[in-house]
Design a protein around this motif. Structure first.
Motif, PDB file in Angstrom:
ATOM      1  N   ALA A  62      18.044 -19.603 -41.207  1.00  0.00           N
ATOM      2  CA  ALA A  62      19.032 -18.588 -41.591  1.00  0.00           C
ATOM      3  C   ALA A  62      19.054 -17.391 -40.637  1.00  0.00           C
ATOM      4  CB  ALA A  62      18.750 -18.125 -43.026  1.00  0.00           C
ATOM      5  N   LEU A  63      17.909 -16.760 -40.437  1.00  0.00           N
ATOM      6  CA  LEU A  63      17.885 -15.570 -39.581  1.00  0.00           C
ATOM      7  C   LEU A  63      18.113 -15.889 -38.120  1.00  0.00           C
ATOM      8  CD1 LEU A  63      17.284 -12.462 -39.549  1.00  0.00           C
ATOM      9  CD2 LEU A  63      17.219 -13.621 -41.740  1.00  0.00           C
ATOM     10  N   VAL A 114       2.499  -7.924 -49.138  1.00  0.00           N
ATOM     11  CA  VAL A 114       1.740  -8.924 -49.905  1.00  0.00           C
ATOM     12  C   VAL A 114       0.951  -9.832 -48.960  1.00  0.00           C
ATOM     13  CG1 VAL A 114       1.988 -11.012 -51.323  1.00  0.00           C
ATOM     14  CG2 VAL A 114       3.272  -8.923 -51.916  1.00  0.00           C
ATOM     15  N   ALA A 152      13.813  -5.568 -42.911  1.00  0.00           N
ATOM     16  CA  ALA A 152      15.128  -5.554 -43.542  1.00  0.00           C
ATOM     17  C   ALA A 152      14.971  -5.421 -45.056  1.00  0.00           C
ATOM     18  CB  ALA A 152      15.886  -6.834 -43.207  1.00  0.00           C
ATOM     19  N   ALA A 199       7.526  -8.036 -49.166  1.00  0.00           N
ATOM     20  CA  ALA A 199       6.977  -9.385 -48.917  1.00  0.00           C
ATOM     21  C   ALA A 199       5.870  -9.328 -47.871  1.00  0.00           C
ATOM     22  CB  ALA A 199       8.088 -10.332 -48.473  1.00  0.00           C
ATOM     23  N   GLY A 208      21.575  -1.216 -39.549  1.00  0.00           N
ATOM     24  CA  GLY A 208      22.201  -1.170 -40.874  1.00  0.00           C
ATOM     25  C   GLY A 208      21.325  -1.716 -41.986  1.00  0.00           C
ATOM     26  N   VAL A 209      20.453  -2.639 -41.665  1.00  0.00           N
ATOM     27  CA  VAL A 209      19.586  -3.212 -42.698  1.00  0.00           C
ATOM     28  C   VAL A 209      18.111  -2.822 -42.585  1.00  0.00           C
ATOM     29  CG1 VAL A 209      21.085  -5.147 -43.275  1.00  0.00           C
ATOM     30  CG2 VAL A 209      19.460  -5.377 -41.397  1.00  0.00           C
ATOM     31  N   ASP A 220      18.952  -8.172 -52.575  1.00  0.00           N
ATOM     32  CA  ASP A 220      18.038  -9.088 -53.259  1.00  0.00           C
ATOM     33  C   ASP A 220      16.790  -9.440 -52.464  1.00  0.00           C
ATOM     34  OD1 ASP A 220      19.804  -9.225 -55.383  1.00  0.00           O
ATOM     35  OD2 ASP A 220      20.970 -10.804 -54.394  1.00  0.00           O
ATOM     36  N   ILE A 221      16.671  -8.842 -51.301  1.00  0.00           N
ATOM     37  CA  ILE A 221      15.611  -9.259 -50.384  1.00  0.00           C
ATOM     38  C   ILE A 221      14.904  -8.037 -49.839  1.00  0.00           C
ATOM     39  CG2 ILE A 221      15.239 -10.252 -48.086  1.00  0.00           C
ATOM     40  CD1 ILE A 221      17.395 -12.274 -48.608  1.00  0.00           C
ATOM     41  N   ASN A 222      13.636  -7.879 -50.205  1.00  0.00           N
ATOM     42  CA  ASN A 222      12.883  -6.770 -49.646  1.00  0.00           C
ATOM     43  C   ASN A 222      11.812  -7.327 -48.711  1.00  0.00           C
ATOM     44  OD1 ASN A 222      11.071  -4.633 -49.151  1.00  0.00           O
ATOM     45  ND2 ASN A 222      11.843  -3.553 -50.968  1.00  0.00           N
ATOM     46  N   LEU A 234      17.509  -5.632 -48.286  1.00  0.00           N
ATOM     47  CA  LEU A 234      18.860  -5.983 -48.738  1.00  0.00           C
ATOM     48  C   LEU A 234      18.860  -5.990 -50.262  1.00  0.00           C
ATOM     49  CD1 LEU A 234      19.246  -8.977 -46.303  1.00  0.00           C
ATOM     50  CD2 LEU A 234      20.475  -6.805 -46.158  1.00  0.00           C
ATOM     51  N   LEU A 278      21.704 -15.982 -37.711  1.00  0.00           N
ATOM     52  CA  LEU A 278      22.249 -14.622 -37.730  1.00  0.00           C
ATOM     53  C   LEU A 278      21.973 -13.891 -36.423  1.00  0.00           C
ATOM     54  CD1 LEU A 278      23.658 -12.382 -39.311  1.00  0.00           C
ATOM     55  CD2 LEU A 278      21.421 -11.661 -40.138  1.00  0.00           C
ATOM     56  N   THR A 325      20.550  -4.267 -35.829  1.00  0.00           N
ATOM     57  CA  THR A 325      20.037  -4.472 -37.187  1.00  0.00           C
ATOM     58  C   THR A 325      19.805  -3.166 -37.940  1.00  0.00           C
ATOM     59  OG1 THR A 325      17.692  -4.424 -36.585  1.00  0.00           O
ATOM     60  CG2 THR A 325      18.812  -6.567 -36.455  1.00  0.00           C
ATOM     61  N   MET A 350      14.932 -16.329 -45.702  1.00  0.00           N
ATOM     62  CA  MET A 350      15.245 -15.807 -44.373  1.00  0.00           C
ATOM     63  C   MET A 350      14.922 -16.789 -43.248  1.00  0.00           C
ATOM     64  SD  MET A 350      14.170 -11.765 -44.774  1.00  0.00           S
ATOM     65  CE  MET A 350      15.260 -11.020 -43.549  1.00  0.00           C
ATOM     66  N   ASN A 387       8.077  -8.722 -41.945  1.00  0.00           N
ATOM     67  CA  ASN A 387       7.886 -10.050 -42.561  1.00  0.00           C
ATOM     68  C   ASN A 387       8.325 -11.202 -41.663  1.00  0.00           C
ATOM     69  OD1 ASN A 387      10.652  -9.252 -42.959  1.00  0.00           O
ATOM     70  ND2 ASN A 387      10.877 -11.004 -44.343  1.00  0.00           N
ATOM     71  N   LEU A 388       8.901 -10.886 -40.510  1.00  0.00           N
ATOM     72  CA  LEU A 388       9.332 -11.985 -39.628  1.00  0.00           C
ATOM     73  C   LEU A 388       8.390 -12.074 -38.422  1.00  0.00           C
ATOM     74  CD1 LEU A 388      13.183 -11.520 -40.077  1.00  0.00           C
ATOM     75  CD2 LEU A 388      11.714 -13.260 -41.095  1.00  0.00           C
ATOM     76  N   PRO A 412      22.371 -21.999 -43.242  1.00  0.00           N
ATOM     77  CA  PRO A 412      22.737 -23.089 -42.321  1.00  0.00           C
ATOM     78  C   PRO A 412      22.900 -24.435 -43.021  1.00  0.00           C
ATOM     79  CG  PRO A 412      20.968 -21.737 -41.406  1.00  0.00           C
ATOM     80  CD  PRO A 412      21.143 -21.309 -42.831  1.00  0.00           C
TER      81      PRO A 412
END
Lengths: 240, 240, 240, 240
Positions: free
Chosen positions: A101-102, A219, A206, A216, A53-54, A210-212, A208, A105, A51, B223, A179-180, B25
């Motif tokens: 989604a993740l 917050v 990560a 997140a 790269g991100v 559109d996704i920081n 990206l 991935l 990961t 995500m 955030n995960l 997904p």
């Protein structure tokens, strides 16, 4: 009627300002406090991890690798218990019929893969292994490695149980990714009645187009945890 | 050595682009799918609610009140089960010794307060009561109201159990507030093995000078969930 | 008044007889059904295991070792998924500050001890290892080994998650020991909304002068599970 | 070889005797200790309750009603916190698609039925209501009534959370019925890391021709809890 409206307006303003001054309950470190580190593993923290790269930019900016090491080091020096909640996937996890989604991935890119729970074949130096420089800390007696968590949170492992069985009710939380897994650990530990603080620069996420993920997480750390530390601040407290 | 670096660079680029094309997904609605609504209560959704000063703008922009109603309405029409997970605080919750930032605030401003679990005194029209326009839906037979959750997630109530006991394994999630109860419900339902989608404009969150709860929620919905719908999209699917 | 008493008496008699005819909800095996085996390990099932002195009689009388093998065998033949929930203790589990009676005993006698989660040193043939004759089944692709449970139930491991992620909502439960880990698995899986049946002779328990763990388990299997099978009965159903 | 056999025999004998002398970890009452009472409701404890025909004999023999009152009374006098975990069923619980034997029975006989969570209509004096003589204790400030549990254990309510949020890590457990809700509470609280003791005569259970729920509970209390008290013993300790 006018009066009521005015009163309401004042109430709303005052609530809004209460909110703006979001309370900071604070976090006093005592003998019931342990450190929890999520996923201090190559796939997140090594430039060779799947990961990088991100997450690499966020890890570098936050100085995350060194900050997590600082927490391990002071814990070793002071004999503070550290609970490491790792993330492993086995062959059978790749046949899940339900994946967000993740999750999809992570399985696609072979993140955190191990050959099996009862073999160490291929583990050494793999993406699932500890970052090399953390091994001398994690192998020490003050560190307890729990069962792996399987999605993001500790709902399916023994982290909460191990903390309780060892007498801990307060947690200083750090690790990957913000955030995960780190945030899901924060949320579920709070639901289990722990007093949770987070170290905001001993984590990263990560980022990206559109996704920081890191923004997140900040917050939610601020709104949900009892207190948000920097590494420098928490070390100062731990040294007392 | 040069070759290895080049290969690594290619791998990183390819992973980064995999990430950039974060998988979706998808979410197919079937007979095992239920709708879950968190906190459709005055303190979040009414201009008289105690948090309107900070969530009102987001609620208005998203058209949240109408979008949640749209979900209730189509569910009633189609006989789709809706599970409502409410948020109530009693007197004894105000004596908690451990509170995160928002928990402290909620208790301070009397959010979701009820006189007791075995009395309805003062409940009608209070901040803890349903938004008035939702009552005709919630009182119908297709809606199941679970025990109240007590922090943000469903870890301490019977939502997951009720879903399972009624045969549901898939959830369309909406309600208030996006990055707190709704997101904690998303996360914990995923940890319990549910297939979870979220309706991103049938929710809203506190927006403060330095804290945008709604943006944070969007990141994590994208995500973690299997799919993110708009109300319009999900209604189109439900009508099929 | 006499009439009321008489009515009451009739009601009571009728309830008592309802109870005497405790309902048997039954259990239909379908494609959503998996087999769950707890602790098929030497310390319970081998004459060399540390508990044989107290469970050996019950294991022998029930023909438990063969009955569990029969379940593994038919599952392998039919491609039925089997989830094995093992029991391991590591060095750090021996420093728990809170232990119930049997937990204290298990730690005292070194039951299920392993050198660590990331080493297999000394595991082969130890009390924590699988009974030798089960290895050819457990190593096959239809068997999923979860994280170890840490007390008696699956609250702290990923059994429920793995079942859900693989699409299972119904469980045929067997393994060791009847009133401890097997029963705690039954109870917590029921609380998680699974439909649970138990195979009463593919389990066994400690029998001591004043404590008959097996009899206790039979009572609770009958009252809590959806159905209680014998191995012969369940095999007949699985063969259909 | 003979030597090995002899050693083995000695080891087995010694383990058997270790087991026979099952450890009693003991339970020291301190400021972190609360009392937990399950289901102190008419359907279990009143001669008019729907289960009296099967539990009445055990309740009478154990003097359960008075013993539970003794616990409530001393807690009130000493200001000890009592957490009551009640059992309620609503209309929607009667449409569960998955039910074990006793669940099916409870729903069939209308046990613990309430008209709804947001109405008290018909509650007063019903089978779901507190035993009348306990009301003066339960309505006092030292008693916290949690959300209802929905099967037998506290997995789906806020008991563990309320205990933790109020600072308690040790529990003295009593209530109804011994091998079902009381035991499931014991088991799950242990899995959540609480130190749990049980008061064996402030509980009781169904006794049927082939099923002695109370005997089963005694076996599991002895094996799983940290200590088993009589009411007399625990009162003596609480008075210190």
């Amino acid at each position: 009627m006018e009066k009521i409206k005015l009163t309401l307006a004042i109430v709303l303003v005052s609530i809004s300002s209460v909110f703006a001054q979001l309370p900071d309950p604070g976090f006093t470190i005592d003998e019931n406090t342990a450190i929890v580190i999520t996923d201090p593993q190559n796939d997140f923290l090594s430039p060779n991890g799947v990961t990088w790269g991100v997450v690499g930019k966020s890890v570098t900016e936050n100085n995350t690798v060194d900050n997590i090491e600082t927490l391990f080091k002071i814990a070793q020096q002071k004999g503070i218990k550290v609970f490491v909640s790792p993330h492993y996937y086995y062959k059978h996890d790749h046949s899940w019929k339900i994946e967000g989604a993740l999750e999809a991935l992570m399985h696609k890119i072979g993140m955190f893969d191990r050959k099996g729970a009862l073999t160490t074949e291929g583990f050494e130096g793999s993406g699932a292994d500890w970052l090399d420089k953390y091994k001398k800390y994690i192998n020490d007696d003050n560190v307890i490695v729990t069962n792996p968590h399987k999605v993001y949170g500790p709902e399916s492992n023994d982290l909460a149980l191990q903390l309780r069985k060892h007498g801990f009710s307060k947690v200083i939380l750090a690790g990957m990714s913000a955030n995960l897994c780190t945030e899901s650990h924060m949320r579920d530990l709070v639901e289990s009645g722990f007093d949770v603080s987070v170290v905001k620069d001993a984590t990263a996420a990560a980022i990206l187009p559109d996704i920081n993920g890191y923004e997140a997480a900040l917050v939610n750390f601020r709104m949900i945890a009892s207190h948000v530390f920097t590494t420098e601040e928490v070390v100062k407290e731990l040294k007392k």
